[in-house]
Design a protein around this motif. Structure first.
Motif, mmCIF file in Angstrom:
data_model
loop_
_atom_site.group_PDB
_atom_site.id
_atom_site.type_symbol
_atom_site.label_atom_id
_atom_site.label_comp_id
_atom_site.label_asym_id
_atom_site.label_seq_id
_atom_site.Cartn_x
_atom_site.Cartn_y
_atom_site.Cartn_z
ATOM 1 N N PRO A 46 0.781 -1.342 0.003
ATOM 2 C CA PRO A 46 0.016 -0.207 0.035
ATOM 3 C C PRO A 46 0.850 1.322 0.132
ATOM 4 O O PRO A 46 1.997 1.231 0.387
ATOM 5 C CB PRO A 46 -0.721 -0.160 1.169
ATOM 6 C CG PRO A 46 0.064 -0.983 2.279
ATOM 7 C CD PRO A 46 0.658 -1.985 1.258
ATOM 8 N N THR A 47 0.142 2.254 -0.477
ATOM 9 C CA THR A 47 0.716 3.430 -0.400
ATOM 10 C C THR A 47 1.381 4.011 0.987
ATOM 11 O O THR A 47 0.748 3.756 2.074
ATOM 12 C CB THR A 47 -0.083 4.758 -0.852
ATOM 13 O OG1 THR A 47 -0.690 4.171 -2.096
ATOM 14 C CG2 THR A 47 0.597 6.132 -0.930
ATOM 15 N N PHE A 48 2.643 4.747 0.928
ATOM 16 C CA PHE A 48 3.368 4.992 2.354
ATOM 17 C C PHE A 48 3.951 3.980 3.107
ATOM 18 O O PHE A 48 4.767 4.180 3.893
ATOM 19 C CB PHE A 48 2.321 5.767 3.142
ATOM 20 C CG PHE A 48 1.646 6.922 2.821
ATOM 21 C CD1 PHE A 48 2.124 7.905 2.115
ATOM 22 C CD2 PHE A 48 0.122 6.875 2.647
ATOM 23 C CE1 PHE A 48 1.518 9.041 1.546
ATOM 24 C CE2 PHE A 48 -0.705 7.805 2.227
ATOM 25 C CZ PHE A 48 -0.101 9.070 1.653
ATOM 26 N N LEU A 49 3.955 2.904 2.546
ATOM 27 C CA LEU A 49 4.490 1.668 3.275
ATOM 28 C C LEU A 49 5.974 1.791 3.284
ATOM 29 O O LEU A 49 6.623 1.704 4.272
ATOM 30 C CB LEU A 49 4.234 0.224 2.732
ATOM 31 C CG LEU A 49 4.564 -0.991 3.145
ATOM 32 C CD1 LEU A 49 3.972 -0.930 4.802
ATOM 33 C CD2 LEU A 49 4.514 -2.084 2.497
ATOM 34 N N ILE A 79 7.484 4.231 6.239
ATOM 35 C CA ILE A 79 7.060 4.083 7.852
ATOM 36 C C ILE A 79 8.341 3.770 8.674
ATOM 37 O O ILE A 79 8.504 4.659 9.638
ATOM 38 C CB ILE A 79 6.363 2.602 7.946
ATOM 39 C CG1 ILE A 79 4.893 2.949 7.480
ATOM 40 C CG2 ILE A 79 6.404 2.333 9.461
ATOM 41 C CD1 ILE A 79 4.231 1.652 7.561
ATOM 42 N N THR A 81 -0.865 4.770 6.160
ATOM 43 C CA THR A 81 -0.706 3.399 5.563
ATOM 44 C C THR A 81 -2.193 2.614 5.972
ATOM 45 O O THR A 81 -2.677 1.953 5.163
ATOM 46 C CB THR A 81 0.400 2.764 5.741
ATOM 47 O OG1 THR A 81 1.525 3.405 5.399
ATOM 48 C CG2 THR A 81 0.407 1.409 5.176
#
Length: 284
Positions: free
Chosen positions: A63-66, A69, A79
Motif C-alpha cells: 500500500p501507499t506510504f509503506l 514508515i 498506510t
C-alpha cells in the motif's frame, strides 16, 4: 403553537435525545462493537510490526506510504487507512448499520421502541446517528492505533506531504484528523444503505451481508474503465480522495464532491428507509 402542543412536543424532544444517548450507550457497550474496533486497531499494529521485523523493504510493493514508515512512524496511520478504507471499514460499518433495525426486530425489542414517545422516524434518525458515530470512532481508532504503535516502533518527525512541503508533527497529526473526518463522511452513504436494508428484514445477518456486498460491488464497478460515466455516481468513488488533504495548500474539491454524493445517498436511502419503516407492520 398552543400551550398544550408545546407540552406535548417537549416530552417527544426529550424522548428523542434520551433515545440517542441510550443508543450510543448500548452500541459502545456491546462486546461486538469493541471486537470490531479491536480488529481495526490490529491493522496498523500488524503493519507496523511487519515493517519492523522485515526492515521496511517492500521493493515498491504494498500500500501507499509503506516504504516511508521506517523513516517516520506517523506514516503507519496513513498506510493503515489506505488498507482499511476499501475493505475493513466498510465491513465493520456494514455490520453496525445492518443491525440497526433488524437487530431490534430479531431480539423482539423493536415493538417497544416504536411505541415510545420518540416515534418511528425519530427512531430511524437515532439509529442512523449511532451508525454515523461508529464511523467516526472507527476512523479515529485506526489513526490513533497507528500513531501510537508508530511512535513506539519508529522515529517520529516532520512529514513531507505529497506536494513536497514539509510540515511539523503537530500539523501532520492534524491532517490525520482531517482524514478521519473525510473517511467518516465517505461512509455516511453506506450507513444509509445499511439502515434501509435493515428495515427490509428481521434477520440482521442478511442486512449486514447485503450492505457489505454492495460496498464491494461499488468498488469493483469503480475500477472498470468501461463504466466511466457511472463512476461519479458510485458512493465509493471518492473514498481515496483524502489524498488531497496531504497537499499544501489543501484541496477541498474532493471533500465537497464526496459530501454532496454522500448527501444524495443519504437522502435517497433515508427516504426509502422511512417509507418502508413507517408502513411496516411491527406490532402484530
Amino acid at each position: 403553537m398552543s400551550s398544550s402542543d408545546t407540552l406535548t412536543a417537549l416530552p417527544r424532544r426529550t424522548a428523542g435525545w434520551s433515545l440517542l444517548w441510550s443508543e450510543l450507550s448500548v452500541l459502545f457497550r456491546r462486546w461486538r462493537t469493541w471486537a470490531l474496533l479491536a480488529a481495526l486497531a490490529a491493522v496498523p499494529i500488524l503493519i507496523a510490526v511487519a515493517v519492523r521485523i522485515t526492515g521496511g523493504s517492500s521493493s515498491g510493493r504494498g500500500p501507499t506510504f509503506l516504504d516511508q514508515i521506517t523513516a517516520n512512524g506517523l506514516f503507519v496511520g496513513f498506510t493503515a487507512l489506505v488498507v482499511c478504507v476499501p475493505l475493513f471499514l466498510p465491513l465493520t460499518v456494514g455490520v453496525v448499520a445492518g443491525d440497526t433495525i433488524a437487530g431490534e426486530a430479531s431480539h423482539g425489542t423493536l415493538r417497544y421502541l416504536v411505541i415510545a414517545p420518540a416515534g418511528r422516524v425519530r427512531l430511524l434518525a437515532v439509529k442512523y446517528a449511532g451508525a454515523a458515530a461508529f464511523c467516526l470512532v472507527a476512523a479515529l481508532v485506526v489513526i490513533l492505533a497507528g500513531s501510537v504503535i508508530g511512535a513506539i516502533l519508529f522515529p517520529i518527525g516532520p512529514v513531507t506531504l505529497l506536494s513536497g512541503t514539509v510540515v511539523s508533527v503537530g500539523e501532520a497529526f492534524l491532517r490525520l484528523l482531517y482524514i478521519a473526518a473525510f473517511v467518516t463522511v465517505s461512509l455516511l452513504g453506506l450507513c444509509a444503505i445499511g439502515l434501509f436494508f435493515s428495515t427490509l428484514t428481521d434477520v440482521p445477518v442478511g442486512a449486514m451481508a447485503a450492505t457489505i456486498v454492495l460496498s464491494v460491488v461499488s468498488q469493483v464497478l469503480d475500477q472498470l474503465p468501461q463504466l466511466d460515466a457511472l463512476h461519479p455516481w458510485l458512493f465509493s468513488h471518492y473514498w481515496f480522495g483524502f489524498a488531497d488533504l496531504l497537499r499544501d495548500p489543501i484541496s477541498w474539491d474532493s471533500l465537497g464532491s464526496n459530501a454532496l454524493l454522500q448527501l444524495g445517498y443519504f437522502a435517497v436511502f433515508g427516504a426509502l428507509a422511512v417509507g418502508r419503516f413507517t408502513t411496516k407492520d411491527i406490532l402484530s
